[in-house]
Write an enzyme that holds these catalytic residues in place. Structure first.
Site: not given
Ligand code: PLP
Length: 280
Positions: A34, A101, A146, A178, A203
């Protein structure tokens, strides 16, 4: 009103009729990816970055697709108009598609593509500093994708809320990765901005990258390195970034104040540069 219309597999449909089949692999295996893109004054913020990351996520999961950026953008703009969005966000999800499934699946399934809108209030105020807690990072190993598999983050964010915190920051092998849905920055005594390197443990946020670019363009020193919870607790400033949080100061972690528990100057400066960039 937001969410009057959504996008479902090539068509704009009334939101209450936007159904996906129970055999969709997103539903059964969280087999999908997503993006969330911020919309300010009907403009998509950092579209290129989001689209490139979407393609990277799809590639890493070997989800075949023929998604065209122009087609998505045209439909997002239709959703913006039909839902009367000025400031908000678009949620875009692509799953591998519908199949009986089974752990083994054909390589040529037709992906399911959905999009929905939410209004977001955007102004130049930072709001209150967040009070967050730390927790072991219990997610899977490919956090650079993501993925829609957000159960670990959702369970931990709920746990944080139930304990009176507003978010959770993860610790993996003694280092901070994070926050549940955001990247983390700390500022040291020399006003150096420090953030986790973009590897498989986080991410790579589009907002993170934009903040880094704005910081560099404004002469702020940046270090990419791992840091511990102790370093967070003794940092001068701490803040989170994401497409919907924008820049959010953190003023306490595990009930311990960061500095004097006040919003820091560098956080304010970077937030201000980001507001300028998005045009708010
Ligand atoms: N880290 C994670 C785990 C996230 O789910 C998100 C955003 O949903 C981010 C970092 C920040 O990403 P972005 O700045 O692209 O929204």
């Amino acid at each position: 009103m937001a969410q009057k219309y959504s996008f479902l597999n090539g068509e704009i449909v009334p939101h209450e009729k936007a159904f996906v089949h129970i055999e969709d692999r997103g539903y059964q295996f969280s087999d999908g990816v997503y993006e969330v893109i911020l919309i300010v004054n009907k403009k998509l913020i950092d579209l290129e970055g989001h689209f490139d990351r979407l393609l990277r996520s799809l590639k890493k999961l070997s989800i075949n697709h023929d998604i065209k950026k122009a087609f998505l953008v045209e439909n997002i703009h239709q959703l913006i108009e039909k839902n009367a969005i000025i400031n908000g966000s678009v949620y875009l999800q692509i799953t591998r598609g519908v199949y009986k499934r089974s752990q083994i699946y054909p390589s040529d399934l037709s992906p399911s593509v959905v999009m929905k809108m939410s209004p977001v209030e955007i102004n130049r105020t930072l709001g209150e500093g967040l009070s967050i807690m730390s927790h072991e990072d219990i997610r899977w190993q490919y956090c650079d994708i993501k993925s829609i598999s957000l159960l670990a983050s959702s369970l931990l964010k709920k746990k944080a809320y139930d304990q009176g915190f507003e978010d959770v920051v993860y610790i993996k092998n003694s280092f901070i990765t994070e926050a549940s849905f955001a990247n983390i920055f700390i500022v040291d005594e020399d006003n150096t901005l420090i953030t986790t390197p973009a590897d498989e443990s986080i991410l790579e946020g589009i907002t993170r990258n934009r903040i880094i670019e704005l910081a560099a363009a404004n002469g702020i020193k940046i270090e990419y390195r791992k840091f511990s919870l102790e370093e967070v607790l003794s940092a001068k400033e701490v803040f989170l970034t994401s497409s919907t949080l924008l820049v959010r100061p953190v003023t306490s972690v595990d009930d311990k104040l960061i500095g004097k528990g006040e919003i820091g100057q560098l956080t304010e400066k970077l937030a201000s540069l980001y507001y300028d960039f998005i045009g708010v």
